[in-house]
Design a protein around this motif. Structure first.
Motif, short mmCIF file in Angstrom:
data_model
loop_
_atom_site.label_atom_id
_atom_site.label_comp_id
_atom_site.label_asym_id
_atom_site.label_seq_id
_atom_site.Cartn_x
_atom_site.Cartn_y
_atom_site.Cartn_z
N ALA A 53 0.77 -1.11 -0.02
CA ALA A 53 0.00 -0.39 0.17
C ALA A 53 0.94 1.50 0.54
O ALA A 53 1.80 1.16 0.65
N ILE B 258 0.84 4.87 1.23
CA ILE B 258 0.35 6.06 2.38
C ILE B 258 1.48 6.78 2.52
O ILE B 258 2.44 7.15 2.43
N GLN C 141 -3.29 9.29 3.91
CA GLN C 141 -4.32 8.78 2.73
C GLN C 141 -3.82 7.87 2.27
O GLN C 141 -2.21 7.30 2.39
N VAL C 142 -4.15 6.56 1.81
CA VAL C 142 -4.01 5.58 1.64
C VAL C 142 -4.02 5.13 -0.08
O VAL C 142 -5.57 5.91 -0.21
N ASP C 143 -3.67 5.04 -1.50
CA ASP C 143 -4.06 4.68 -2.28
C ASP C 143 -5.16 3.21 -2.99
O ASP C 143 -5.56 2.81 -3.68
N SER C 144 -5.43 3.05 -1.32
CA SER C 144 -6.60 2.08 -1.85
C SER C 144 -7.74 2.02 -0.30
O SER C 144 -7.11 1.68 0.76
N GLN C 145 -8.92 1.28 -0.16
CA GLN C 145 -9.68 1.01 0.79
C GLN C 145 -9.11 -0.30 1.77
O GLN C 145 -8.98 -1.17 1.33
N GLN D 106 -13.33 2.95 10.08
CA GLN D 106 -14.66 4.14 9.14
C GLN D 106 -15.68 3.61 9.88
O GLN D 106 -16.25 2.46 10.02
N ARG E 157 -12.15 9.20 10.98
CA ARG E 157 -12.11 8.92 9.76
C ARG E 157 -13.22 8.41 8.62
O ARG E 157 -13.71 8.05 8.56
N ASN F 47 -14.35 8.64 5.38
CA ASN F 47 -13.80 7.34 4.53
C ASN F 47 -12.59 6.32 4.56
O ASN F 47 -11.88 5.95 5.35
N THR G 6 -10.25 5.88 2.91
CA THR G 6 -8.97 5.15 2.12
C THR G 6 -8.62 6.56 3.25
O THR G 6 -7.17 7.20 2.69
N PHE G 7 -8.76 7.42 4.07
CA PHE G 7 -8.35 8.68 4.83
C PHE G 7 -8.46 8.51 5.94
O PHE G 7 -9.48 8.68 7.27
#
Lengths: 116, 116
Positions: free
Chosen positions: A2, A4, A24-28, A51, A70, A72, A74-75
């Motif tokens: 991932a 980050i 911020q993450v590039d995937s859920q 989340q 939190r 969503n 991804t964030f």
């Protein structure tokens, strides 16, 4: 793996102020984790950000001091409130990898906070 | 109590030589995963290698290998043909399998210097 992204990467803050760190993450991902790394020490888990529900805090850490959002999958944000010099640390955001068995963690680059 | 001990706060190695970083841990669980993480001066923690406790065969990743002794609860990291880019802080960690949360247990780290 991932990717980050954390910001700020570093900041110098005055005693009594608050600072919000973004991750911020590039995937859920279901869970995001916030760690603290004090100078010369290992990593200590602050809380788990879920989340849709309140964060789960580890012993010694409270929501009033380290509120977490939190919004969503991804964030997440971590706020360090009413800072004192003892809060000078690197704060790391992390997530679990896709391997459900080993569950290794992936980390952001960290946010180095210095409190004067 | 779940603990991880890295008894070598600092180590040094000549470039191209081999170095071994030690790690011992204490757990009453029989099923868990072990990890070595690298944290270079840029601060981003990177997974170096992982080992499933149920596997007798030692994990290997290119120049990195482990010596896993389950009975002794020992998990050392061997770096062969050391390179300047290997200079970093190395953290040993483990996670028990039945823990569906995230509690990783980290050691205090070993700072590795590579001498040209």
């Amino acid at each position: 793996s991932a990717v980050i992204s954390q910001k700020p990467s570093r900041d110098i803050c005055q005693r009594g102020t608050s600072l919000t760190i973004q991750c911020q993450v590039d995937s859920q991902v279901t869970m995001m984790f916030w760690y603290r790394q004090q100078p010369g020490q290992s990593l200590t888990l602050i809380a788990t950000a879920n989340q849709g529900s309140e964060a789960t805090y580890e012993s010694g850490f409270v929501i009033d001091k380290f509120p977490i959002s939190r919004p969503n999958l991804t964030f997440s944000t971590l706020t360090v409130s009413n800072m004192s010099p003892e809060d000078s640390s690197i704060y790391l955001c992390s997530v679990r990898g896709q391997n459900a068995n080993t569950g290794e963690l992936f980390f952001g680059e960290g946010s180095r906070l210095t409190v004067l | 109590a779940q603990t991880v001990t890295q008894s070598q706060p600092e180590m040094s190695v000549q470039e191209a030589e081999t170095v071994t970083l030690s790690c011992t841990y204490d757990t009453s669980e029989s099923d868990y995963y072990l990890f070595w993480y690298k944290q270079p001066p840029s601060r981003q923690m990177i997974l170096v290698i992982r080992q499933e406790a149920y596997k007798q065969q030692n994990a290997t990743e290119n120049r990195f290998s482990v010596n896993f002794q389950k009975a002794a609860k020992s998990f050392s990291l061997k770096i062969s043909d050391s390179q300047l880019g290997d200079a970093a802080m190395y953290f040993c960690a483990y996670r028990i399998t039945k823990n569906t949360g995230n509690q990783f247990y980290f050691g205090t780290g070993t700072s590795l210097t590579v001498i040209p």
